[in-house]
Design a protein around this motif. Sequence first.
Motif, PDB file in Angstrom:
ATOM      1  N   THR A  12       0.822  -1.165  -0.097  1.00 50.11           N
ATOM      2  CA  THR A  12       0.061  -0.198   0.086  1.00 50.11           C
ATOM      3  C   THR A  12       0.800   1.380  -0.121  1.00 50.11           C
ATOM      4  OG1 THR A  12      -2.119   1.023   1.254  1.00 50.11           O
ATOM      5  CG2 THR A  12      -0.209   0.008   2.409  1.00 50.11           C
ATOM      6  N   VAL A  18      -4.474   3.833   4.900  1.00 48.05           N
ATOM      7  CA  VAL A  18      -5.015   2.619   4.868  1.00 48.05           C
ATOM      8  C   VAL A  18      -5.401   1.776   6.334  1.00 48.05           C
ATOM      9  CG1 VAL A  18      -4.498   0.225   4.138  1.00 48.05           C
ATOM     10  CG2 VAL A  18      -3.947   1.950   2.665  1.00 48.05           C
ATOM     11  N   LEU A  51      -0.927  -5.293   5.776  1.00 41.55           N
ATOM     12  CA  LEU A  51      -0.843  -4.253   5.044  1.00 41.55           C
ATOM     13  C   LEU A  51       0.534  -3.570   5.083  1.00 41.55           C
ATOM     14  CD1 LEU A  51      -4.352  -2.926   5.931  1.00 41.55           C
ATOM     15  CD2 LEU A  51      -3.759  -4.176   3.675  1.00 41.55           C
ATOM     16  N   ASP A 128      -6.068   2.120  -0.488  1.00 42.32           N
ATOM     17  CA  ASP A 128      -4.937   1.135  -0.947  1.00 42.32           C
ATOM     18  C   ASP A 128      -5.273   0.812  -2.192  1.00 42.32           C
ATOM     19  OD1 ASP A 128      -6.845  -0.493  -0.096  1.00 42.32           O
ATOM     20  OD2 ASP A 128      -5.388  -1.631   1.244  1.00 42.32           O
TER      21      ASP A 128
END
Length: 154
Positions: A12, A18, A51, A128
């Motif tokens: 991301t 995010v 992430l 993202d």
Amino acid sequence: MEQRVDFLTVSTADLDVVRTFYRDGLGWQPLLDVPGEIVFFQVGHGLVLGLFDAEAFARDLGDDATGVGSGPRASAARPAGFTLSHNVDSAEEVDEVVDRMRAAGGEVRKSPQAAAFGGYHAHVAGPDGVLWEVAHNPGWSVEADGTVRLGVVE
């Protein structure tokens, strides 16, 4: 090899934005949060979503700034065209989750509506770029042993 996935990792560009989307939009609590690098959420029995900050992700893969690595398979295309799905108990809950995701920075790509599988669903892109399907699927269930059952409701 055992048929199992333990981690799903998504690169991301803006980890802070995010993180807020997943925490506030989906209501998830981080399992582990390493600022500037990665945040992990447990998303199922033994399943974790990571992430990963894009620059840290590229370094971890040994990629240069263009995202193309230097190894023998460097020119291979990255995976694309996937969604993460979040199934809920009712059509009303689909609407509620989509509203929370929108308020937390998500972009509704497909408004909540009847689905071909006999349920109700929507698609929301997170900040993202990950595309989420939020669905109420009356033909989907999980048995006590973890076995998933899928069917189409007429």
